[in-house]
Design a protein around this motif. Structure first.
Motif, PDB file in Angstrom:
ATOM      1  N   GLU A  80       0.837  -1.202   0.000  1.00 23.42           N
ATOM      2  CA  GLU A  80       0.000   0.000   0.000  1.00 23.42           C
ATOM      3  C   GLU A  80       0.875   1.256   0.000  1.00 23.42           C
TER       4      GLU A  80
ATOM      5  N   LYS B 155       1.584   1.847  -3.706  1.00 24.57           N
ATOM      6  CA  LYS B 155       0.494   1.845  -4.669  1.00 24.57           C
ATOM      7  C   LYS B 155       0.346   3.190  -5.375  1.00 24.57           C
ATOM      8  N   SER B 156       0.251   4.284  -4.618  1.00 22.51           N
ATOM      9  CA  SER B 156       0.093   5.608  -5.230  1.00 22.51           C
ATOM     10  C   SER B 156       1.326   6.000  -6.029  1.00 22.51           C
TER      11      SER B 156
ATOM     12  N   GLN C  67       1.430   3.876  -9.297  1.00 21.21           N
ATOM     13  CA  GLN C  67       0.355   4.302 -10.192  1.00 21.21           C
ATOM     14  C   GLN C  67       0.675   5.643 -10.844  1.00 21.21           C
ATOM     15  N   TYR C  68       1.236   6.553 -10.063  1.00 27.84           N
ATOM     16  CA  TYR C  68       1.626   7.870 -10.566  1.00 27.84           C
ATOM     17  C   TYR C  68       2.702   7.749 -11.646  1.00 27.84           C
TER      18      TYR C  68
ATOM     19  N   GLU D 257      -5.580   5.110   4.238  1.00 30.89           N
ATOM     20  CA  GLU D 257      -6.687   6.061   4.267  1.00 30.89           C
ATOM     21  C   GLU D 257      -7.592   5.817   5.481  1.00 30.89           C
TER      22      GLU D 257
ATOM     23  N   LYS E  22       3.198   9.992   2.167  1.00 28.09           N
ATOM     24  CA  LYS E  22       2.325  10.470   1.094  1.00 28.09           C
ATOM     25  C   LYS E  22       0.883  10.605   1.563  1.00 28.09           C
ATOM     26  N   TYR E  23       0.460   9.703   2.457  1.00 31.60           N
ATOM     27  CA  TYR E  23      -0.936   9.686   2.898  1.00 31.60           C
ATOM     28  C   TYR E  23      -1.232  10.716   3.982  1.00 31.60           C
TER      29      TYR E  23
ATOM     30  N   SER F 229      -2.583  17.052  -2.143  1.00 38.56           N
ATOM     31  CA  SER F 229      -2.067  17.000  -3.515  1.00 38.56           C
ATOM     32  C   SER F 229      -0.975  18.030  -3.779  1.00 38.56           C
TER      33      SER F 229
END
Length: 298
Positions: free
Chosen positions: A39, A42-43, A46-47, A186, A205-206, A210
């Protein structure tokens, strides 16, 4: 006299055999990539994948989370091309493969943020305090300069590489049984935001929006190594010089020769462009030591 039809067919067959035998077969094929696991990654992945496919429009990259253990198990079963993992492979992981050619790449550096409710008012902790909170030895916020509230520790479920990292980094035999555990970051952020006495740990990051600003709904707590001023995980200098205590590399594991797109994508992640891109969303680039490990392991 030789039959003309037989002679013609013979020549055609010989020519077909000649050209087919001269044609080189590719060592691997290019197809879609499936990436599963951490996790924490993941971001990030994906980015980077979104940017990569802009220049490789024929390719589709599917990125799934689920935790490091989920990704490693999926790679073992052949259900993904790349396993994202925030923990390093152990000998038992390698033994599960029939081949010894599993490759490793360190693609980024991640900081773990310690978060609390914004109203708590604790201005800093050290590693010992965080350890004793998660072991259950420290039970009330008054013991570390906060209000008279029972502490609610929050963390990740089993199968998380971050959970394993924190257990090791905090030198715990186990987490306190009162810890609230969640599968996704999250969920941890949402839980801490709703509970004034909660403390959680999340991939940096979480804990950012943005624009890479700290989220308003939680507070990022500065943490110190003994003898050093408390530092924040979003302080680049504290990360570069190792003054922030909770930083770790992020790994990817794959089998070479299966799909030429895999290594092409990983090279993009490690390129100057890829390393610059990941800094825009709360991750840190790999250092020279990580690059040396990549030369040996990729």
């Amino acid at each position: 006299m030789m039959n003309r039809n037989f002679f013609t067919v013979g020549i055609a067959t010989a020519m077909l055999f000649f050209f087919s035998s001269c044609k080189e077969k590719p060592a691997s094929v290019q197809r879609d990539i499936v990436i599963t696991g951490s996790e924490s990654e993941k971001s990030l992945v994906q980015y980077l994948a979104n940017h990569f496919v802009q220049a490789n429009k024929q390719l589709n990259i599917k990125v799934r989370g689920g935790g490091s253990e989920s990704g490693i198990n999926a790679l073992k079963k052949g259900e993904c091309d790349i396993a994202n993992s925030s923990r390093v492979f152990e000998s038992s992981d390698y033994e599960a493969f029939k081949t010894d050619s599993v490759k490793q790449a360190i693609v980024a550096v991640d900081a773990i943020a310690i978060i609390t409710h914004p109203s708590l008012g604790v201005n800093g902790l050290n590693v010992r305090m965080v350890s004793e909170i998660y072991s259950g030895k420290i039970k009330n916020w008054q013991e570390v300069g906060g209000p008279d509230l029972d502490i609610m520790p929050v963390g990740r479920k089993e199968g998380s590489g971050t959970r394993q990292y924190m257990k090791h980094r905090l030198n715990l035999d186990d987490f306190t049984p009162i810890q609230q555990e969640f599968k996704r970051y999250e969920e941890i952020v949402a839980h801490v935001a709703k509970n004034k006495n909660a403390i959680g740990y999340v991939s940096l990051k979480y804990a950012l929006d943005s624009e890479r600003r700290p989220l308003a709904e939680v507070s990022i707590v500065p943490v110190s190594i003994e003898g050093v001023e408390p530092q924040l995980p979003n302080d680049n200098e504290a990360i570069v010089y190792g003054d922030y205590p909770f930083i770790r590399p992020l790994f990817q594991y794959y089998l070479p020769g299966q799909n030429e797109s895999i290594e092409k994508f990983i090279r993009f992640e490690l390129s100057v462009e890829g390393q610059q891109l990941l800094q825009k969303i709360g991750y840190y680039p790999i250092n020279d030591y990580h690059k040396q490990i990549n030369k040996l392991k990729m």
